[in-house]
Write a protein that holds these residues in place. Structure first.
Motif, PDB file in Angstrom:
ATOM      1  N   MET A   1       0.838  -1.202   0.000  1.00  0.00           N
ATOM      2  CA  MET A   1       0.000   0.000   0.000  1.00  0.00           C
ATOM      3  C   MET A   1       0.877   1.257   0.000  1.00  0.00           C
ATOM      4  O   MET A   1       1.773   1.383   0.834  1.00  0.00           O
ATOM      5  N   HIS A   2       0.614   2.156  -0.928  1.00  0.00           N
ATOM      6  CA  HIS A   2       1.314   3.437  -0.942  1.00  0.00           C
ATOM      7  C   HIS A   2       0.562   4.435  -0.085  1.00  0.00           C
ATOM      8  O   HIS A   2      -0.664   4.548  -0.179  1.00  0.00           O
ATOM      9  N   LEU A   3       1.280   5.147   0.773  1.00  0.00           N
ATOM     10  CA  LEU A   3       0.684   6.188   1.603  1.00  0.00           C
ATOM     11  C   LEU A   3       1.245   7.551   1.206  1.00  0.00           C
ATOM     12  O   LEU A   3       2.386   7.659   0.766  1.00  0.00           O
ATOM     13  N   ASP A   4       0.440   8.575   1.393  1.00  0.00           N
ATOM     14  CA  ASP A   4       0.909   9.934   1.141  1.00  0.00           C
ATOM     15  C   ASP A   4       1.733  10.454   2.317  1.00  0.00           C
ATOM     16  O   ASP A   4       2.741  11.145   2.131  1.00  0.00           O
TER      17      ASP A   4
ATOM     18  N   ILE B   1       9.153   2.601   6.258  1.00  0.00           N
ATOM     19  CA  ILE B   1       9.213   3.655   5.246  1.00  0.00           C
ATOM     20  C   ILE B   1       9.241   3.050   3.842  1.00  0.00           C
ATOM     21  O   ILE B   1       8.518   3.502   2.941  1.00  0.00           O
ATOM     22  N   ARG B   2      10.056   2.032   3.646  1.00  0.00           N
ATOM     23  CA  ARG B   2      10.164   1.408   2.322  1.00  0.00           C
ATOM     24  C   ARG B   2       8.878   0.667   1.942  1.00  0.00           C
ATOM     25  O   ARG B   2       8.540   0.566   0.757  1.00  0.00           O
ATOM     26  N   LYS B   3       8.178   0.157   2.916  1.00  0.00           N
ATOM     27  CA  LYS B   3       6.938  -0.573   2.645  1.00  0.00           C
ATOM     28  C   LYS B   3       5.843   0.356   2.146  1.00  0.00           C
ATOM     29  O   LYS B   3       5.136   0.041   1.187  1.00  0.00           O
ATOM     30  N   TYR B   4       5.705   1.530   2.795  1.00  0.00           N
ATOM     31  CA  TYR B   4       4.584   2.417   2.482  1.00  0.00           C
ATOM     32  C   TYR B   4       4.962   3.597   1.595  1.00  0.00           C
ATOM     33  O   TYR B   4       4.083   4.283   1.086  1.00  0.00           O
ATOM     34  N   ARG B   5       6.240   3.881   1.455  1.00  0.00           N
ATOM     35  CA  ARG B   5       6.763   4.860   0.493  1.00  0.00           C
ATOM     36  C   ARG B   5       5.999   6.202   0.525  1.00  0.00           C
ATOM     37  O   ARG B   5       5.485   6.676  -0.493  1.00  0.00           O
ATOM     38  N   PRO B   6       5.937   6.837   1.683  1.00  0.00           N
ATOM     39  CA  PRO B   6       5.205   8.105   1.790  1.00  0.00           C
ATOM     40  C   PRO B   6       5.979   9.273   1.185  1.00  0.00           C
ATOM     41  O   PRO B   6       7.212   9.256   1.125  1.00  0.00           O
ATOM     42  N   GLU B   7       5.264  10.284   0.770  1.00  0.00           N
ATOM     43  CA  GLU B   7       5.896  11.509   0.271  1.00  0.00           C
ATOM     44  C   GLU B   7       6.450  12.335   1.431  1.00  0.00           C
ATOM     45  O   GLU B   7       7.487  12.988   1.314  1.00  0.00           O
ATOM     46  N   ILE B   8       5.730  12.315   2.548  1.00  0.00           N
ATOM     47  CA  ILE B   8       6.108  13.105   3.720  1.00  0.00           C
ATOM     48  C   ILE B   8       6.050  12.218   4.958  1.00  0.00           C
ATOM     49  O   ILE B   8       5.142  11.390   5.087  1.00  0.00           O
TER      50      ILE B   8
END
Length: 240
Positions: free
Chosen positions: A1-4, A92-99
Motif C-alpha cells: 500500500m502506498h501512503l501519502d 518507510i520502504r513498505k509504504y513509500r510516503p511523500e512526507i
C-alpha cells in the motif's frame, strides 16, 4: 500500500495531541495517512498496553487513517540501534510516503527525543542502496521520502509553518477523548499525571488558538523543518 503521509510517534496518543487536526485535514481531503506508534506506552502511569491499544484503534477510526501499526519497541527504551533503525526503514520502504512526521528533537519526555533521532536516521538510511531490508523475505527497494517534518509536543519551538486546523479541531479533540485512561476522567481511581489534569486539555485548545491566531485562523498546529521550504508566491497572488 502506498501512503501519502506517515506519522511516527513514541506512544499512542502522541500523534493525536500534536497533529490530530492536521491528520484529519489530510484524510478529509482524501490523502492516505498512516500512524506508526513506536511503543505500546506500557510504562504509562495510567491504563495498560491493552487499553492503550484499544484507545489507539478508536482514535484511528475517528481520524479515518488508512492504517495504524505498532513497532513494539520497549517503552522507555527507544534505543538508536541497528534493530530499531531497520524497523523504521522497513516501514518507510513498505509504504513509500511523500512526507513523514516525527517528534521534535527537544522535549520533556526522553522517549520523544529518542524517537526523533531514530526516525531522522531511518529517514536518511532508507534511501541507501547498500542497506538491505526485506518484507516477507522479498527485498525492499531503497526509498527516501521528499520531506521530514517535526511536530510540537510539550516544549515549544519557533515553527517553520503552521497548518490551519479550524475545520478539523473538533475531530482532533474527539480523537484525544478516545484515550479515556490517559486524560481527565473524574471517575478514574488511578494516580494523577501531567496530562490527566483537566487543565491539560485546556492547554491543548489554547495552544491551537495561539498558533491559529498567528495565521489569522481560529486553530493551528505548528511544525518545524530543518530544510528550507519553497513558497508558492504565484498561487498566493492568484488567490487574492
Amino acid at each position: 500500500m502506498h501512503l501519502d503521509v506517515l506519522v511516527f510517534s513514541a506512544h499512542p496518543d502522541d500523534a493525536e495531541l500534536s497533529m490530530g487536526g492536521t491528520i484529519a485535514m489530510l484524510t478529509k481531503n482524501n490523502f492516505k495517512v498512516g500512524l506508526i506508534d513506536l511503543t505500546k506506552g506500557e510504562l504509562g502511569t495510567r491504563g495498560t498496553a491493552e487499553t492503550r491499544q484499544r484507545e489507539a484503534f478508536n482514535a484511528a477510526l475517528v481520524l479515518k487513517v488508512a492504517l495504524r501499526e505498532n513497532l513494539e519497541i520497549p517503552d522507555g527504551n527507544i534505543q538508536i540501534n541497528k534493530e530499531n533503525i531497520q524497523k523504521v526503514i522497513m516501514t518507510i520502504r513498505k509504504y513509500r510516503p511523500e512526507i513523514i512526521f516525527a517528534p521534535y528533537k527537544n522535549d520533556r519526555h526522553p522517549d520523544h527525543i529518542d524517537a526523533s533521532n531514530l526516525v531522522k536516521r531511518a529517514f536518511f538510511y532508507s534511501g541507501l542502496h547498500k542497506i538491505r531490508t526485506f518484507d516477507k523475505e522479498v527485498p525492499q527497494n531503497p526509498f527516501r521520502p521528499d520531506k521530514l517534518f517535526y511536530f510540537m509536543q510539550t516544549y515549544s519551538f519557533e515553527p517553520t509553518f503552521i497548518v490551519d486546523i479550524s475545520e478539523t479541531f473538533d475531530l482532533k479533540m474527539k480523537a484525544i477523548a478516545c484515550y479515556e485512561t490517559q486524560f481527565h476522567n473524574p471517575k478514574s481511581m488511578e494516580p494523577e499525571t501531567f496530562i490527566s489534569r483537566p487543565e491539560f486539555l485546556n492547554y491543548i485548545r489554547s495552544r491551537a488558538e495561539f498558533f491559529g491566531f498567528q495565521i489569522h485562523k481560529k486553530y493551528g498546529e505548528p511544525f518545524f523543518s530543518e530544510e528550507k521550504i519553497e513558497l508558492d508566491l504565484l498561487n498566493i497572488l492568484n488567490k487574492s
